[in-house]
Scaffold this motif. Structure first.
Motif, PDB file in Angstrom:
ATOM      1  N   GLN A  48      37.806  47.757  34.808  1.00 31.92           N
ATOM      2  CA  GLN A  48      37.715  47.296  35.905  1.00 31.92           C
ATOM      3  C   GLN A  48      39.328  46.280  35.426  1.00 31.92           C
ATOM      4  N   ALA A  49      38.613  45.930  33.507  1.00 33.08           N
ATOM      5  CA  ALA A  49      40.346  45.439  33.469  1.00 33.08           C
ATOM      6  C   ALA A  49      41.387  45.958  32.863  1.00 33.08           C
ATOM      7  N   ILE A  50      40.549  47.146  32.227  1.00 33.00           N
ATOM      8  CA  ILE A  50      42.096  48.112  31.879  1.00 33.00           C
ATOM      9  C   ILE A  50      42.919  48.027  32.955  1.00 33.00           C
ATOM     10  N   ASN A  51      42.303  48.933  34.642  1.00 32.83           N
ATOM     11  CA  ASN A  51      43.028  49.185  35.733  1.00 32.83           C
ATOM     12  C   ASN A  51      43.953  47.506  35.830  1.00 32.83           C
ATOM     13  N   ILE A  52      43.800  46.756  35.982  1.00 29.47           N
ATOM     14  CA  ILE A  52      44.763  45.302  35.396  1.00 29.47           C
ATOM     15  C   ILE A  52      45.628  45.362  34.479  1.00 29.47           C
ATOM     16  N   ARG A 113      39.541  52.157  44.679  1.00 26.93           N
ATOM     17  CA  ARG A 113      38.019  51.898  44.845  1.00 26.93           C
ATOM     18  C   ARG A 113      36.933  51.569  43.904  1.00 26.93           C
ATOM     19  N   MET A 114      37.282  51.868  42.490  1.00 29.42           N
ATOM     20  CA  MET A 114      36.301  51.116  41.165  1.00 29.42           C
ATOM     21  C   MET A 114      36.610  49.244  41.058  1.00 29.42           C
ATOM     22  N   ALA A 115      37.961  48.920  41.839  1.00 30.63           N
ATOM     23  CA  ALA A 115      38.382  47.591  41.479  1.00 30.63           C
ATOM     24  C   ALA A 115      37.702  46.710  43.183  1.00 30.63           C
ATOM     25  N   ALA A 116      37.287  47.347  43.746  1.00 31.91           N
ATOM     26  CA  ALA A 116      36.145  46.997  45.133  1.00 31.91           C
ATOM     27  C   ALA A 116      35.090  47.128  44.311  1.00 31.91           C
ATOM     28  N   LEU A 117      34.285  47.540  43.678  1.00 28.10           N
ATOM     29  CA  LEU A 117      33.215  47.512  43.583  1.00 28.10           C
ATOM     30  C   LEU A 117      32.465  45.659  42.620  1.00 28.10           C
ATOM     31  N   PRO A 118      31.766  45.768  43.179  1.00 26.37           N
ATOM     32  CA  PRO A 118      30.900  44.133  43.266  1.00 26.37           C
ATOM     33  C   PRO A 118      30.278  45.000  41.841  1.00 26.37           C
ATOM     34  N   GLU A 119      30.276  43.736  41.309  1.00 27.83           N
ATOM     35  CA  GLU A 119      29.097  43.936  40.345  1.00 27.83           C
ATOM     36  C   GLU A 119      27.632  44.210  40.016  1.00 27.83           C
ATOM     37  N   THR A 120      27.364  43.847  41.363  1.00 24.43           N
ATOM     38  CA  THR A 120      25.949  44.800  41.730  1.00 24.43           C
ATOM     39  C   THR A 120      25.860  46.128  42.136  1.00 24.43           C
ATOM     40  N   ALA A 121      26.560  46.863  41.768  1.00 23.72           N
ATOM     41  CA  ALA A 121      26.994  48.394  41.837  1.00 23.72           C
ATOM     42  C   ALA A 121      25.988  48.929  41.530  1.00 23.72           C
ATOM     43  N   PRO A 122      25.797  49.976  42.070  1.00 26.75           N
ATOM     44  CA  PRO A 122      24.422  50.438  41.438  1.00 26.75           C
ATOM     45  C   PRO A 122      25.041  51.591  40.086  1.00 26.75           C
ATOM     46  N   ALA A 123      23.561  51.582  39.323  1.00 27.99           N
ATOM     47  CA  ALA A 123      24.607  52.451  38.309  1.00 27.99           C
ATOM     48  C   ALA A 123      24.211  53.044  38.122  1.00 27.99           C
TER      49      ALA A 123
END
Length: 158
Positions: A48-52, A113-123
């Motif tokens: 997510q950081a790289i994509n920003i 889609r990756m950007a929209a994932l919450p910190e609690t995304a499934p493993a």
């Protein structure tokens, strides 16, 4: 097309495609494999950081500037009256479809889609992202490298 302009466009197109090929290569060869070794949550945060961060003026200039060069060379090569026209035509189409097109149609939607994932995304979220993203990234790396090789070949045909 003026020979000096043609030479400069081919040179800049070769350098741009080569830089982009190297970027995509390092992702496929090292970065994604490294992230695959991390816990899913850490890999997601890193990507997510790289994509920003990657959306910056220098990257955008090289990535889309190379596409603009390809468009100019493509238009010039359609007359078939220049040395290396076939290599220029193929290289330009390969970059525009295999690098720009694949990025927009395949990698960017995955990134969104990756950007929209919450910190609690499934493993499983990382694996669901990493495998297809990396496959499409391989396509982009090969396309960009082929473009650079075809442009170098066109330069030799003078």
């Amino acid at each position: 097309m003026n020979e000096t302009i043609r030479f400069l466009l081919l040179l800049l197109g070769t350098l741009g495609a080569g830089l982009i090929a190297g970027l995509f290569f390092i992702f496929s060869n090292t970065i994604m494999k490294s992230f695959d070794r991390l816990p899913s949550a850490s890999a997601i945060l890193a990507m997510q950081a790289i994509n920003i961060v990657i959306i910056n003026p220098l990257f955008m200039t090289v990535f889309f500037g190379t596409a603009a060069i390809c468009l100019a060379l493509l238009a010039a090569s359609l007359g078939w009256n220049m040395p290396g026209a076939l290599c220029i035509l193929l290289g330009s189409l390969i970059y525009l479809i295999g690098s720009i097109g694949v990025t927009m149609v395949c990698n960017v939607p995955l990134n969104n889609r990756m950007a929209a994932l919450p910190e609690t995304a499934p493993a499983t979220a990382w694996a669901d992202y990493s495998a297809p993203w990396t496959r499409w990234n391989h396509v982009r790396a090969v396309a960009s490298l082929l473009t650079a090789a075809l442009f170098v070949t066109a330069l030799w045909q003078d």
